[in-house]
Design a protein around this motif. Sequence first.
Motif, PDB file in Angstrom:
ATOM      1  N   ASN A  20       0.841  -1.187   0.000  1.00 18.50           N
ATOM      2  CA  ASN A  20       0.000   0.000   0.000  1.00 18.50           C
ATOM      3  C   ASN A  20       0.880   1.243   0.000  1.00 18.50           C
ATOM      4  OD1 ASN A  20      -2.368  -1.494   0.104  1.00 18.50           O
ATOM      5  ND2 ASN A  20      -2.563  -1.354   2.327  1.00 18.50           N
ATOM      6  N   ASP A  21       0.335   2.348  -0.496  1.00 19.26           N
ATOM      7  CA  ASP A  21       1.111   3.587  -0.464  1.00 19.26           C
ATOM      8  C   ASP A  21       1.160   4.134   0.963  1.00 19.26           C
ATOM      9  OD1 ASP A  21      -1.245   5.260   0.017  1.00 19.26           O
ATOM     10  OD2 ASP A  21      -1.718   4.972  -2.100  1.00 19.26           O
ATOM     11  N   GLU A  22       2.065   5.078   1.182  1.00 22.79           N
ATOM     12  CA  GLU A  22       2.312   5.592   2.533  1.00 22.79           C
ATOM     13  C   GLU A  22       1.078   6.269   3.113  1.00 22.79           C
ATOM     14  OE1 GLU A  22       5.485   8.489   4.913  1.00 22.79           O
ATOM     15  OE2 GLU A  22       5.767   8.012   2.785  1.00 22.79           O
ATOM     16  N   LYS A  26      -0.766   5.031   6.638  1.00 21.26           N
ATOM     17  CA  LYS A  26      -0.963   5.860   7.832  1.00 21.26           C
ATOM     18  C   LYS A  26      -2.411   5.862   8.296  1.00 21.26           C
ATOM     19  CE  LYS A  26       2.906   9.043   7.124  1.00 21.26           C
ATOM     20  NZ  LYS A  26       3.318  10.440   6.825  1.00 21.26           N
ATOM     21  N   LYS A  27      -3.344   5.740   7.363  1.00 18.77           N
ATOM     22  CA  LYS A  27      -4.764   5.789   7.702  1.00 18.77           C
ATOM     23  C   LYS A  27      -5.262   4.478   8.302  1.00 18.77           C
ATOM     24  CE  LYS A  27      -9.318   6.843   5.779  1.00 18.77           C
ATOM     25  NZ  LYS A  27     -10.073   7.240   4.571  1.00 18.77           N
ATOM     26  N   SER A  31       0.627  -1.762   5.618  1.00 22.04           N
ATOM     27  CA  SER A  31       1.625  -1.374   4.623  1.00 22.04           C
ATOM     28  C   SER A  31       1.691  -2.364   3.466  1.00 22.04           C
ATOM     29  CB  SER A  31       3.002  -1.253   5.271  1.00 22.04           C
ATOM     30  OG  SER A  31       3.417  -2.497   5.803  1.00 22.04           O
ATOM     31  N   GLU A  32       1.382  -3.639   3.741  1.00 20.05           N
ATOM     32  CA  GLU A  32       1.405  -4.639   2.686  1.00 20.05           C
ATOM     33  C   GLU A  32       0.505  -5.813   3.037  1.00 20.05           C
ATOM     34  OE1 GLU A  32       5.641  -5.333   2.661  1.00 20.05           O
ATOM     35  OE2 GLU A  32       5.418  -7.173   3.846  1.00 20.05           O
ATOM     36  N   LYS A 280      -0.023  -4.917  10.092  1.00 25.42           N
ATOM     37  CA  LYS A 280       0.770  -4.017   9.249  1.00 25.42           C
ATOM     38  C   LYS A 280       1.273  -4.706   7.992  1.00 25.42           C
ATOM     39  CE  LYS A 280       4.783  -0.957   9.275  1.00 25.42           C
ATOM     40  NZ  LYS A 280       5.909  -0.398  10.074  1.00 25.42           N
ATOM     41  N   ASP A 281       1.757  -5.939   8.106  1.00 25.71           N
ATOM     42  CA  ASP A 281       2.383  -6.617   6.975  1.00 25.71           C
ATOM     43  C   ASP A 281       1.517  -7.703   6.343  1.00 25.71           C
ATOM     44  OD1 ASP A 281       2.587  -8.197   9.260  1.00 25.71           O
ATOM     45  OD2 ASP A 281       4.390  -9.202   8.539  1.00 25.71           O
TER      46      ASP A 281
END
Length: 329
Positions: A20-22, A26-27, A31-32, A280-281
């Motif tokens: 995912n984009d930054e 953050k939202k 992240s992936e 997160k991952d």
Amino acid sequence: MNVSYIKAIEYYLPEIIVSNDERTMKKIGISERRIAEVDEFASDLAVMAAKKLFDSGVVERQEIDFLIYCTQSPDYILPSTSCIIQARLGLPISCGAFDFNLGCSGYVYGLSIAKGLIESGSARNVLLLTSDTYSKHVNPKDRSVEVLFGDAATATLISHHEEDEIRLGPFVFGTDGKGAENLIIPAGGLKEPISNLNKEETEDTFGNIRSRCDLYMNGPEIFNFTLKEIPEAIQRLHAKSDTSMEDYDYFVFHQANQFMLEHLRKKLHINNEKFSIQLKDIGNTVSSSIPIALKRDSHKLQQNDLIMLVGFGVGYSWAACSFKWSIIK
């Protein structure tokens, strides 16, 4: 007394990684995500998770009395995918097996079924598998869901033990089918078979593109449902178990997204140190999110820690339970 307990947990993630984009990260705190291959299905992931469990030596295949498979990504309308998995794993033909179709509440429901089988004397070792490949249900042009969901599978061994103390349960449940349309794949079942008409893509007011054959989620309605029903369910669990929030050593909720989890944590006044966030991952892995978080956080847990599990989502369906942690090798 004949009691059930969680003896072991393993999980399996497919190899493809999508980032995912930054700004998105953050939202929602993701992240992936892991995504299955085109020719890799939920049953394949479940078999891999189960093989990891058997390879650990915690139980032999011939000792499994019952296989329970939670998925919303079955191989076929019929037969039950659990029957196919039984054969692929080489489990005994004396083993019972069935599928059940639940999403993010499914793991807690599965634990309650396993408890009933064991404590009624119907089984001694139950293999609970969870696996979903939501990536196959998601239109990649629909950013409202594409950035959230990852594919995964888990295998949990629930076993019999003779002791005087209850280790798994009690449980509370909830269902509100009036919310069904807020998280749904409208076409593809018998009520609306796939056709050229419902395969046509449309664009919503936010620029998300999907057809009626794709997963649709009304995020704000899911968020409102969660903030309303989950605190009430936890209060029912307290009443049933004669506990308070202070009695629990750790909390593992369905890993929907970090935004929702933080709102729930603050609303329930749970300390950061006692609250699992493990997405997160890997993203939102649906029925597998709770057992993956438990396995990943196992180094934080001590023998006999009191844990609260809470699952919620599609249906609407939700469930919560207490259990005492046993050391998992």
